[in-house]
Design an enzyme around this catalytic site. Structure first.
Site, PDB file in Angstrom:
ATOM      1  N   LYS A   1       2.293   1.763  -5.429  1.00  0.00           N
ATOM      2  CA  LYS A   1       3.216   1.192  -6.607  1.00  0.00           C
ATOM      3  C   LYS A   1       2.722   1.096  -7.590  1.00  0.00           C
ATOM      4  O   LYS A   1       3.398   1.521  -8.696  1.00  0.00           O
ATOM      5  CB  LYS A   1       4.190   0.130  -6.513  1.00  0.00           C
ATOM      6  CG  LYS A   1       4.213  -0.771  -4.894  1.00  0.00           C
ATOM      7  CD  LYS A   1       5.044  -2.453  -4.288  1.00  0.00           C
ATOM      8  CE  LYS A   1       3.407  -2.625  -4.160  1.00  0.00           C
ATOM      9  NZ  LYS A   1       2.795  -2.389  -3.228  1.00  0.00           N
TER      10      LYS A   1
ATOM     11  N   GLN B   1       2.408  -6.189  -2.623  1.00  0.00           N
ATOM     12  CA  GLN B   1       2.620  -6.550  -1.482  1.00  0.00           C
ATOM     13  C   GLN B   1       3.901  -5.721  -1.290  1.00  0.00           C
ATOM     14  O   GLN B   1       4.655  -5.103  -1.925  1.00  0.00           O
ATOM     15  CB  GLN B   1       2.476  -8.352  -0.901  1.00  0.00           C
ATOM     16  CG  GLN B   1       0.720  -8.501  -0.617  1.00  0.00           C
ATOM     17  CD  GLN B   1       0.588  -9.662  -2.414  1.00  0.00           C
ATOM     18  OE1 GLN B   1       1.426  -9.954  -2.885  1.00  0.00           O
ATOM     19  NE2 GLN B   1      -0.553  -9.203  -2.609  1.00  0.00           N
TER      20      GLN B   1
ATOM     21  N   GLY C   1      -4.244  -4.596  -4.311  1.00  0.00           N
ATOM     22  CA  GLY C   1      -5.284  -3.364  -4.714  1.00  0.00           C
ATOM     23  C   GLY C   1      -4.094  -1.707  -4.909  1.00  0.00           C
ATOM     24  O   GLY C   1      -3.588  -1.747  -3.870  1.00  0.00           O
ATOM     25  N   HIS C   2      -3.702  -1.772  -6.695  1.00  0.00           N
ATOM     26  CA  HIS C   2      -2.881  -0.774  -6.984  1.00  0.00           C
ATOM     27  C   HIS C   2      -3.803   0.058  -7.149  1.00  0.00           C
ATOM     28  O   HIS C   2      -4.883   0.082  -8.193  1.00  0.00           O
ATOM     29  CB  HIS C   2      -2.512  -1.348  -8.052  1.00  0.00           C
ATOM     30  CG  HIS C   2      -0.885  -2.095  -7.772  1.00  0.00           C
ATOM     31  ND1 HIS C   2      -0.192  -2.880  -8.279  1.00  0.00           N
ATOM     32  CD2 HIS C   2      -1.070  -2.476  -6.276  1.00  0.00           C
ATOM     33  CE1 HIS C   2       0.659  -3.375  -7.388  1.00  0.00           C
ATOM     34  NE2 HIS C   2      -0.109  -3.794  -6.029  1.00  0.00           N
TER      35      HIS C   2
ATOM     36  N   ASP D   1       0.518  -1.451   0.554  1.00  0.00           N
ATOM     37  CA  ASP D   1      -0.084  -0.054   0.363  1.00  0.00           C
ATOM     38  C   ASP D   1       0.622   1.048   0.504  1.00  0.00           C
ATOM     39  O   ASP D   1       0.609   2.395   0.607  1.00  0.00           O
ATOM     40  CB  ASP D   1      -1.295  -0.351   0.923  1.00  0.00           C
ATOM     41  CG  ASP D   1      -1.760  -1.420   0.971  1.00  0.00           C
ATOM     42  OD1 ASP D   1      -2.441  -1.355   0.469  1.00  0.00           O
ATOM     43  OD2 ASP D   1      -2.205  -1.366   2.071  1.00  0.00           O
TER      44      ASP D   1
END
Length: 426
Positions: A16, A222, A40-41, A13
């Site tokens: 990225k 991650q 989740g990007h 988080d």
């Protein structure tokens, strides 16, 4: 050599997605090398927020081929939904390719993840998306891969045998409802029609691009503290989101990697269980959470928030051989009179500056802080480093000096262009 890597240097988080999207405009190929839809990007372009889970964050660049590599576990239903959503918004996804060596994340993986997390008192805090069970099958050599769909008779037989085993566990261990083989087979007959045309030999494709000196960006999900080997075990993910995962998960040689960019959030957040030394369970933590919008892009869970932990970042610099740091969300720290930065841990009366392997030691660590002076100006519109408040510049330089790694990009707002570029990354 034309390979570039973006990895997370904390607990994930860090932003990225924004960095990959920004750099993706200048690349020929973006390759996701590990993880699954537990990631989740978030990418913000022209005020529109896009949350990606399986698709590489370079997807918005139509000129870059987007590859889901062999090290990724692929839930095809999530993948198709993500593609359909983007295409309904006017973003074509015909430049997405999937490695035939990638493992299929099956419905029973999701069910087993949910059942195990509900049953145990020692919760890992997974996203319940089946990532762990899928990787477990991969390493016990009973997984189903994308390439298995090519021979339908063989796939049907493998699914039948595996599903019988999984149903027995679901029913006898967890008291759950079994899956119906014929129904799942029919589902994957439809998956096969759509997924096989997207399937490629990613090892050949990516290496050819590198040999032709094309620019290839490798994107991790991650981060270092969630790595299966180097994170706070067992509160970790099931793959290696470090530099090592690039070579294994994309099938390339390390000699192709030119730069390794670690994304660092200007404070710390994490989701799930496990020790978090700088966590602020108070109004400071709430302020960071609300200002930073710290809610999981995949789960919506509120993230745990705290001050920056520099030994964590330094460990990521060492393990990944970071050539650059991209520092994100520093604008969220505007408005604090003082900003503590953790520089060491006091454990049993001794101060250390490295992340301990022992969960028990890490859990009882007392933070040792250096207090930095804060700033109150709105910095979201600043594009030159020297225009930042002096105390903000000092904060950035302190991180750089402690980690012995240059900070090449400072993100001051969520938008794609909301950055201060100190050194070009590509």
């Amino acid at each position: 050599m034309a390979g570039y890597v973006v990895v997370g240097a904390q607990w994930g988080d860090e932003g990225k997605g924004k960095v990959v999207d920004l750099l993706g405009k200048r690349t020929d190929m973006v390759v996701r090398f590990q993880g699954g839809n537990n990631a989740g990007h978030t990418v913000v372009v022209n005020g529109q927020k896009t949350i990606l889970h399986l698709l590489p964050s370079g997807i918005l660049n139509q000129d870059a081929l987007c590859v889901i590599g062999p090290g990724v576990v692929v839930n095809p239903f999530v993948l198709f939904k993500e593609i359909d959503t983007l295409e309904s918004q006017g973003c074509p996804c015909d430049h997405v390719k999937v490695s035939g060596r990638a493992h299929l994340l099956m419905p029973y993986h999701v069910r087993l993840d949910e059942l195990e997390e509900a049953r145990t008192n020692n919760k890992i805090g997974t996203t319940k998306n089946g990532i762990g069970p899928c990787y477990s099958d991969k390493y016990t050599r009973i997984g189903l891969r994308v390439c298995d769909l090519e021979d339908w008779n063989s796939f049907s037989a493998k699914l039948k045998a595996t599903l019988a085993m999984k149903n027995e566990i679901i029913v006898k261990i967890y008291g759950g409802e079994p899956f119906v083989y014929d129904e799942m087979l029919a589902q994957f007959a439809q998956v096969r029609k759509r997924l096989l045309p997207m399937t490629i030999d990613a090892v050949d494709l990516v290496n050819n691009a590198l040999e032709e000196d094309k620019t290839v960006l490798f994107e991790g999900a991650q981060a270092n503290m969630l790595d299966i080997n180097y994170g706070v075990y067992p509160f970790v993910t099931s793959s290696s989101p470090t530099i090592a995962g690039v070579c294994e998960g994309a099938g390339i040689s390390p000699r192709y990697l030119k730069r390794v960019i670690g994304v660092v959030k200007a404070y710390s957040t994490r989701v799930g269980s496990g020790p978090f030394v700088t966590e602020q369970i108070n109004e400071i933590g709430e302020k960071l959470r609300e200002k930073g919008g710290e809610y999981g892009a995949t789960t919506g869970r509120p993230r745990r928030c705290g001050w920056l932990d520099l030994p964590v970042v330094k460990q990521a610099c060492r393990i990944n051989g970071l050539t650059d740091i991209a520092l994100t969300k520093i604008d969220i720290l505007s408005g604090f009179d003082e900003i503590p930065v953790l520089t060491g841990y006091e454990i049993d009366g001794q101060v250390i500056e490295s992340v301990p392997a022992s969960l028990e030691k890490y859990a009882k660590a007392i933070p040792v802080y250096k207090i930095m002076q804060g700033w109150h100006e709105d910095i979201s519109g600043i594009r030159q480093f020297e225009d930042l408040p002096d105390t903000c510049q000092e904060y950035i330089r302190f991180i750089e000096d402690y980690c012995k790694t240059p900070i090449s990009l400072v993100s001051v707002s969520p938008e794609r262009e909301g950055n201060i570029v100190l050194h070009d990354l590509i």
